[in-house]
Design a protein around this motif. Structure first.
Motif, PDB file in Angstrom:
ATOM      1  N   HIS A 266       3.621   0.687   5.987  1.00 36.02           N
ATOM      2  CA  HIS A 266       3.332   1.094   4.618  1.00 36.02           C
ATOM      3  C   HIS A 266       3.965   2.447   4.294  1.00 36.02           C
ATOM      4  O   HIS A 266       4.420   2.666   3.165  1.00 36.02           O
ATOM      5  CB  HIS A 266       1.828   1.098   4.364  1.00 36.02           C
ATOM      6  CG  HIS A 266       1.241  -0.275   4.399  1.00 36.02           C
ATOM      7  ND1 HIS A 266       1.581  -1.247   3.479  1.00 36.02           N
ATOM      8  CD2 HIS A 266       0.379  -0.858   5.252  1.00 36.02           C
ATOM      9  CE1 HIS A 266       0.930  -2.363   3.766  1.00 36.02           C
ATOM     10  NE2 HIS A 266       0.207  -2.155   4.839  1.00 36.02           N
TER      11      HIS A 266
ATOM     12  N   THR B  75      10.553   3.295  -1.388  1.00 36.75           N
ATOM     13  CA  THR B  75      10.333   3.273  -2.838  1.00 36.75           C
ATOM     14  C   THR B  75      10.700   4.620  -3.443  1.00 36.75           C
ATOM     15  O   THR B  75      11.442   4.692  -4.436  1.00 36.75           O
ATOM     16  CB  THR B  75       8.873   2.911  -3.151  1.00 36.75           C
ATOM     17  OG1 THR B  75       8.586   1.631  -2.561  1.00 36.75           O
ATOM     18  CG2 THR B  75       8.616   2.860  -4.638  1.00 36.75           C
TER      19      THR B  75
ATOM     20  N   GLY C  11      -4.145  -2.753  -0.943  1.00 41.12           N
ATOM     21  CA  GLY C  11      -2.888  -2.520  -1.637  1.00 41.12           C
ATOM     22  C   GLY C  11      -2.870  -3.161  -3.007  1.00 41.12           C
ATOM     23  O   GLY C  11      -3.843  -3.749  -3.463  1.00 41.12           O
ATOM     24  N   THR C  12      -1.735  -3.034  -3.643  1.00 42.38           N
ATOM     25  CA  THR C  12      -1.515  -3.579  -4.975  1.00 42.38           C
ATOM     26  C   THR C  12      -0.541  -4.740  -4.862  1.00 42.38           C
ATOM     27  O   THR C  12       0.448  -4.656  -4.147  1.00 42.38           O
ATOM     28  CB  THR C  12      -0.918  -2.491  -5.903  1.00 42.38           C
ATOM     29  OG1 THR C  12      -1.796  -1.363  -5.893  1.00 42.38           O
ATOM     30  CG2 THR C  12      -0.749  -3.005  -7.320  1.00 42.38           C
TER      31      THR C  12
ATOM     32  N   HIS D  71      -2.738   4.955   0.436  1.00 40.73           N
ATOM     33  CA  HIS D  71      -3.955   4.391  -0.132  1.00 40.73           C
ATOM     34  C   HIS D  71      -4.670   3.581   0.942  1.00 40.73           C
ATOM     35  O   HIS D  71      -4.044   2.927   1.765  1.00 40.73           O
ATOM     36  CB  HIS D  71      -3.627   3.424  -1.294  1.00 40.73           C
ATOM     37  CG  HIS D  71      -3.201   4.098  -2.547  1.00 40.73           C
ATOM     38  ND1 HIS D  71      -3.994   4.970  -3.232  1.00 40.73           N
ATOM     39  CD2 HIS D  71      -2.052   4.005  -3.247  1.00 40.73           C
ATOM     40  CE1 HIS D  71      -3.365   5.393  -4.303  1.00 40.73           C
ATOM     41  NE2 HIS D  71      -2.170   4.829  -4.337  1.00 40.73           N
TER      42      HIS D  71
ATOM     43  N   SER E 108       6.631   2.984   1.351  1.00 40.14           N
ATOM     44  CA  SER E 108       6.418   4.077   0.404  1.00 40.14           C
ATOM     45  C   SER E 108       7.647   4.990   0.373  1.00 40.14           C
ATOM     46  O   SER E 108       8.127   5.373  -0.700  1.00 40.14           O
ATOM     47  CB  SER E 108       5.164   4.859   0.810  1.00 40.14           C
ATOM     48  OG  SER E 108       4.766   5.731  -0.198  1.00 40.14           O
TER      49      SER E 108
ATOM     50  N   ARG F 213       0.874  -1.176   0.000  1.00 41.44           N
ATOM     51  CA  ARG F 213       0.000   0.000   0.000  1.00 41.44           C
ATOM     52  C   ARG F 213       0.911   1.226   0.000  1.00 41.44           C
ATOM     53  O   ARG F 213       1.415   1.646   1.038  1.00 41.44           O
ATOM     54  CB  ARG F 213      -0.906  -0.017   1.231  1.00 41.44           C
ATOM     55  CG  ARG F 213      -2.000   0.984   1.194  1.00 41.44           C
ATOM     56  CD  ARG F 213      -3.090   0.703   2.207  1.00 41.44           C
ATOM     57  NE  ARG F 213      -2.613   0.281   3.497  1.00 41.44           N
ATOM     58  CZ  ARG F 213      -2.678   1.023   4.611  1.00 41.44           C
ATOM     59  NH1 ARG F 213      -3.200   2.220   4.566  1.00 41.44           N
ATOM     60  NH2 ARG F 213      -2.239   0.558   5.743  1.00 41.44           N
ATOM     61  N   LEU F 214       1.136   1.785  -1.178  1.00 40.08           N
ATOM     62  CA  LEU F 214       2.026   2.928  -1.338  1.00 40.08           C
ATOM     63  C   LEU F 214       1.223   4.219  -1.339  1.00 40.08           C
ATOM     64  O   LEU F 214       0.053   4.235  -1.697  1.00 40.08           O
ATOM     65  CB  LEU F 214       2.788   2.821  -2.665  1.00 40.08           C
ATOM     66  CG  LEU F 214       3.653   1.586  -2.871  1.00 40.08           C
ATOM     67  CD1 LEU F 214       4.229   1.590  -4.274  1.00 40.08           C
ATOM     68  CD2 LEU F 214       4.745   1.506  -1.826  1.00 40.08           C
TER      69      LEU F 214
ATOM     70  N   HIS G 166       3.407   5.587  -5.627  1.00 37.55           N
ATOM     71  CA  HIS G 166       2.801   4.660  -6.587  1.00 37.55           C
ATOM     72  C   HIS G 166       2.898   5.230  -8.002  1.00 37.55           C
ATOM     73  O   HIS G 166       3.284   4.520  -8.946  1.00 37.55           O
ATOM     74  CB  HIS G 166       1.345   4.380  -6.206  1.00 37.55           C
ATOM     75  CG  HIS G 166       0.723   3.296  -7.019  1.00 37.55           C
ATOM     76  ND1 HIS G 166       0.030   3.566  -8.181  1.00 37.55           N
ATOM     77  CD2 HIS G 166       0.702   1.960  -6.862  1.00 37.55           C
ATOM     78  CE1 HIS G 166      -0.402   2.423  -8.695  1.00 37.55           C
ATOM     79  NE2 HIS G 166      -0.009   1.429  -7.924  1.00 37.55           N
TER      80      HIS G 166
END
Length: 186
Positions: A166, A173, A140-141, A136, A170, A78-79, A84
């Motif tokens: 998360h 990333t 999540g993705t 988000h 994030s 979940r970014l 994202h």
């Protein structure tokens, strides 16, 4: 006092590499016949320049090489919207820059996430939640990532609240994508 071998293993882990990968990199930089006695100082210098784009590119290439082992598994991330969007844009940009002999679907956002999580070994994770984006909501993705990324996510789950975990992922990333630089990493 820890042995040079032990300290090299610690540095390798901090760089998101195996001990063997670190020694291979040392041999690539210094020649096959280079004495291992210089590897410790060399590895220490890598740690000191952790924001170097060349190191981020090497982490990314290690992630891509590891993905070919077919041991990667899906994991939900979940970014924040900014992280994202940056991840997806970077993936699209790099796919377009791939040589025509490589399938565009080969490159996935999971490669970048995996490399970002690998690069977090040995870092104070609670300080890496640098994203200002709200996260988000929801599950999540799903992204395919390697064993090391799964282990890092598990470590985060046991040490941090879900929201902080998360935010850290994030932040990792975003930080990794910024370190990677604008040029394609191959």
């Amino acid at each position: 006092m820890p042995s040079d071998s032990h300290q090299l293993r610690v540095y390798a882990r901090a760089l998101g590499l195996t001990y063997e990968q670190l020694l291979d990199w040392y041999a690539d930089d210094h020649g096959e016949q280079a004495p291992h006695s210089g590897a410790l100082a060399w590895a220490r210098s890598l740690i000191n320049r952790a924001d170097d784009p060349a190191l981020a590119q090497r982490e990314f290439r290690a992630s891509v090489a590891d993905s070919e082992s077919l041991t990667w598994q899906p994991l939900a991330f979940r970014l924040g919207p900014g992280a994202h969007a940056a991840l997806m844009a970077r993936t699209d940009t790099d796919r377009k820059a791939l040589p025509s002999t490589v399938r565009r679907s080969f490159l996935s956002p999971g490669h970048y996430l995996d490399a970002a999580l690998r690069s977090a070994h040995g870092q104070p994770l609670d300080q890496l939640a640098t994203t200002q984006d709200p996260l988000h909501r929801g599950g999540g993705t799903l992204f395919l990532v390697g064993t090391d990324a799964h282990e890092m996510a598990k470590t985060l789950t046991t040490q941090l609240t879900a929201e902080t975990k998360h935010a850290v992922i994030s932040g990792l990333t975003t930080r990794f994508l910024n370190r990677l630089g604008p040029q394609p990493p191959w």
